[in-house]
Structures are given as C-alpha cells and as structure tokens.
Design a protein around this motif. Sequence first.
Motif, PDB file in Angstrom:
ATOM      1  N   LEU A   1       0.798  -1.148   0.024  1.00  0.00           N
ATOM      2  CA  LEU A   1      -0.038   0.072   0.123  1.00  0.00           C
ATOM      3  C   LEU A   1       0.824   1.046  -0.048  1.00  0.00           C
ATOM      4  CD1 LEU A   1      -2.726  -0.951   2.874  1.00  0.00           C
ATOM      5  CD2 LEU A   1      -2.918  -0.831   0.170  1.00  0.00           C
ATOM      6  N   PRO A   2       0.303   2.323  -0.593  1.00  0.00           N
ATOM      7  CA  PRO A   2       1.189   3.712  -0.698  1.00  0.00           C
ATOM      8  C   PRO A   2       1.271   4.102   0.914  1.00  0.00           C
ATOM      9  CG  PRO A   2      -0.882   3.950  -1.471  1.00  0.00           C
ATOM     10  CD  PRO A   2      -0.801   2.403  -1.237  1.00  0.00           C
ATOM     11  N   HIS A   3       2.102   4.960   1.233  1.00  0.00           N
ATOM     12  CA  HIS A   3       2.177   5.639   2.507  1.00  0.00           C
ATOM     13  C   HIS A   3       0.770   6.359   2.748  1.00  0.00           C
ATOM     14  CE1 HIS A   3       3.466   8.280   5.661  1.00  0.00           C
ATOM     15  NE2 HIS A   3       4.552   7.590   5.823  1.00  0.00           N
ATOM     16  N   HIS A   4       0.318   6.338   3.787  1.00  0.00           N
ATOM     17  CA  HIS A   4      -1.227   6.677   4.096  1.00  0.00           C
ATOM     18  C   HIS A   4      -1.343   6.912   5.830  1.00  0.00           C
ATOM     19  CE1 HIS A   4      -1.868   2.610   4.784  1.00  0.00           C
ATOM     20  NE2 HIS A   4      -2.962   3.045   5.449  1.00  0.00           N
ATOM     21  N   GLY A   5      -2.217   7.967   5.869  1.00  0.00           N
ATOM     22  CA  GLY A   5      -2.695   8.104   7.251  1.00  0.00           C
ATOM     23  C   GLY A   5      -4.163   7.760   7.288  1.00  0.00           C
TER      24      GLY A   5
ATOM     25  N   GLY B   1       2.650 -12.261   6.561  1.00  0.00           N
ATOM     26  CA  GLY B   1       3.013 -11.164   7.496  1.00  0.00           C
ATOM     27  C   GLY B   1       3.238  -9.905   6.538  1.00  0.00           C
ATOM     28  N   TYR B   2       3.307  -8.778   7.316  1.00  0.00           N
ATOM     29  CA  TYR B   2       3.956  -7.531   6.899  1.00  0.00           C
ATOM     30  C   TYR B   2       4.359  -6.817   7.590  1.00  0.00           C
ATOM     31  CZ  TYR B   2       0.118  -4.848   9.340  1.00  0.00           C
ATOM     32  OH  TYR B   2      -0.667  -4.092  10.196  1.00  0.00           O
ATOM     33  N   SER B   3       4.855  -5.623   7.275  1.00  0.00           N
ATOM     34  CA  SER B   3       5.912  -4.632   8.278  1.00  0.00           C
ATOM     35  C   SER B   3       5.581  -3.205   7.709  1.00  0.00           C
ATOM     36  CB  SER B   3       7.529  -4.733   7.974  1.00  0.00           C
ATOM     37  OG  SER B   3       7.878  -6.174   8.327  1.00  0.00           O
ATOM     38  N   ASP B   4       5.653  -2.464   8.858  1.00  0.00           N
ATOM     39  CA  ASP B   4       5.706  -1.020   8.378  1.00  0.00           C
ATOM     40  C   ASP B   4       6.666  -0.280   9.238  1.00  0.00           C
ATOM     41  OD1 ASP B   4       4.277  -0.812  11.056  1.00  0.00           O
ATOM     42  OD2 ASP B   4       2.476  -0.338  10.190  1.00  0.00           O
TER      43      ASP B   4
ATOM     44  N   ARG C   1       4.043  -2.898   3.927  1.00  0.00           N
ATOM     45  CA  ARG C   1       4.573  -3.686   3.180  1.00  0.00           C
ATOM     46  C   ARG C   1       4.475  -5.375   3.441  1.00  0.00           C
ATOM     47  NH1 ARG C   1       5.507  -1.236  -1.593  1.00  0.00           N
ATOM     48  NH2 ARG C   1       7.439  -0.161  -1.842  1.00  0.00           N
ATOM     49  N   ALA C   2       3.963  -6.225   2.220  1.00  0.00           N
ATOM     50  CA  ALA C   2       3.770  -7.584   2.687  1.00  0.00           C
ATOM     51  C   ALA C   2       5.395  -8.225   2.742  1.00  0.00           C
ATOM     52  CB  ALA C   2       2.829  -8.266   1.538  1.00  0.00           C
TER      53      ALA C   2
END
Length: 74
Positions: free
Chosen positions: A1-5, A18-21, A43-44
Amino acid sequence: LPHHGHSGVEVTYVIQGGYSDEHGHYTPGDFFAADASLSHRPRADDDGECTLLMATDGLPQAPGWIGLMMRLLM
C-alpha cells in the motif's frame, strides 16, 4: 500500500503471511490499531501472500490519485 494516514481508527488482524511498516512486523494472530495520528506504509513480506482482516470507521488519507482510488474502493 502507499504511504497513508487515517481519518479514524483502523484495526488490522493478520490471518496469513505477514507485513511490516515503520512501527513493526506483524504475523498471523497479530492485531494492529492505527488512529488519525499515525501514518505508515505497510509492505507484505517477501516470502508470500499476506491476508488481512481490516475494520475502519474512517477513510485512508493518502495523497494524489492513489489516495483517491483507495477512498473510492473502501
């Protein structure tokens, strides 16, 4: 996904993969809650698909046409 709020609260539950941010790494069984003060770029993991269950009471806040598309699809 794009950077978002977020314009509200978003709760994510990891079902598979899993994913990380910027705030950590999440694997099956993990919950992650984001409120309007948080901004991230999930990010997956590279080793396969990531299946999530997400609930929100607001819309994602991302710039440009990608943000518009995200809001239209939710």
